[in-house]
Design a protein around this motif. Structure first.
Motif, PDB file in Angstrom:
ATOM      1  N   LYS A 140       0.815  -1.215   0.000  1.00 52.05           N
ATOM      2  CA  LYS A 140       0.000   0.000   0.000  1.00 52.05           C
ATOM      3  C   LYS A 140       0.851   1.269   0.000  1.00 52.05           C
ATOM      4  N   ALA A 141       2.061   1.198   0.542  1.00 54.53           N
ATOM      5  CA  ALA A 141       2.952   2.361   0.580  1.00 54.53           C
ATOM      6  C   ALA A 141       3.722   2.543  -0.729  1.00 54.53           C
ATOM      7  N   GLY A 142       3.490   1.650  -1.695  1.00 50.65           N
ATOM      8  CA  GLY A 142       4.107   1.824  -3.004  1.00 50.65           C
ATOM      9  C   GLY A 142       5.428   1.116  -3.207  1.00 50.65           C
ATOM     10  N   PHE A 143       5.807   0.235  -2.283  1.00 53.62           N
ATOM     11  CA  PHE A 143       7.027  -0.552  -2.470  1.00 53.62           C
ATOM     12  C   PHE A 143       6.779  -1.590  -3.557  1.00 53.62           C
ATOM     13  N   GLU A 144       7.847  -1.989  -4.226  1.00 51.55           N
ATOM     14  CA  GLU A 144       7.800  -3.028  -5.260  1.00 51.55           C
ATOM     15  C   GLU A 144       8.316  -4.333  -4.660  1.00 51.55           C
ATOM     16  N   LEU A 145       7.562  -5.414  -4.823  1.00 46.93           N
ATOM     17  CA  LEU A 145       8.003  -6.731  -4.351  1.00 46.93           C
ATOM     18  C   LEU A 145       9.065  -7.254  -5.308  1.00 46.93           C
ATOM     19  N   ARG A 146      10.260  -7.516  -4.768  1.00 48.25           N
ATOM     20  CA  ARG A 146      11.400  -7.945  -5.582  1.00 48.25           C
ATOM     21  C   ARG A 146      11.682  -9.441  -5.459  1.00 48.25           C
TER      22      ARG A 146
END
Length: 171
Positions: A140-146
């Protein structure tokens, strides 16, 4: 990415002696379930002392609501990932304040502080793959799952963690 304007209102105050009471309240089986369990009183006191010295140990904050109540903690610190210098972040919201979007708001505020610090492009978070709420905060905070990785936290305790990354060079 979400805007701080759409998140619940929180402010970040620099870590202080008041933080020790927050650490003690966070040091429960429920709050540390995905982090290896509660720490001994000695380890907790050591953690508090480290948090009081941001020059050596990163920047930790108390998460404060508009009415002055302390809802938890967050922060960022130097962390090398895949050979590249970066920041790492973490967050913990006390049980009575959970479920209101405060962890996301605190994480966004910590990301802004890391962006202002300006030494690294990337901010990472490493929640356990089994911690749904913490992973939702990153999403939700805009991080990208790597991907995921074996991650040591606390020292000597390994967990399978998702690797979330936020680009601090973009808004």
């Amino acid at each position: 990415m979400h805007s701080i304007d759409t998140a619940p209102q929180v402010s970040l105050q620099p870590w202080s002696e008041a933080g020790f009471a927050v650490l003690r309240r966070q040091n429960t089986p429920e709050m540390t379930e995905h982090l290896g369990g509660p720490e001994s009183p000695e380890k907790l006191a050591d953690r508090h002392r480290r948090y009081l010295d941001p020059a050596k140990n990163g920047t930790m904050f108390l998460v404060v609501l508009p009415d002055g109540q302390v809802a938890g903690s967050t922060g960022f610190w130097d962390h090398e990932w895949e050979g590249e210098p970066a920041y790492e972040t973490g967050y913990a919201i006390l049980p009575e304040f959970q479920g209101r979007g405060l962890a996301m708001a605190a994480t966004l505020a910590a990301a802004e502080a890391a962006r202002a610090d300006g030494r690294h492009r990337w901010l990472y978070a490493f929640p356990s793959v089994e911690h749904g709420a913490s992973n939702a905060v990153c999403r939700k905070a805009g991080f990208e799952l790597r991907g995921d990785s074996e991650f040591e936290y606390p020292k000597g305790h390994f967990i399978r963690s998702n690797v979330w990354r936020l680009d601090l060079a973009t808004d």
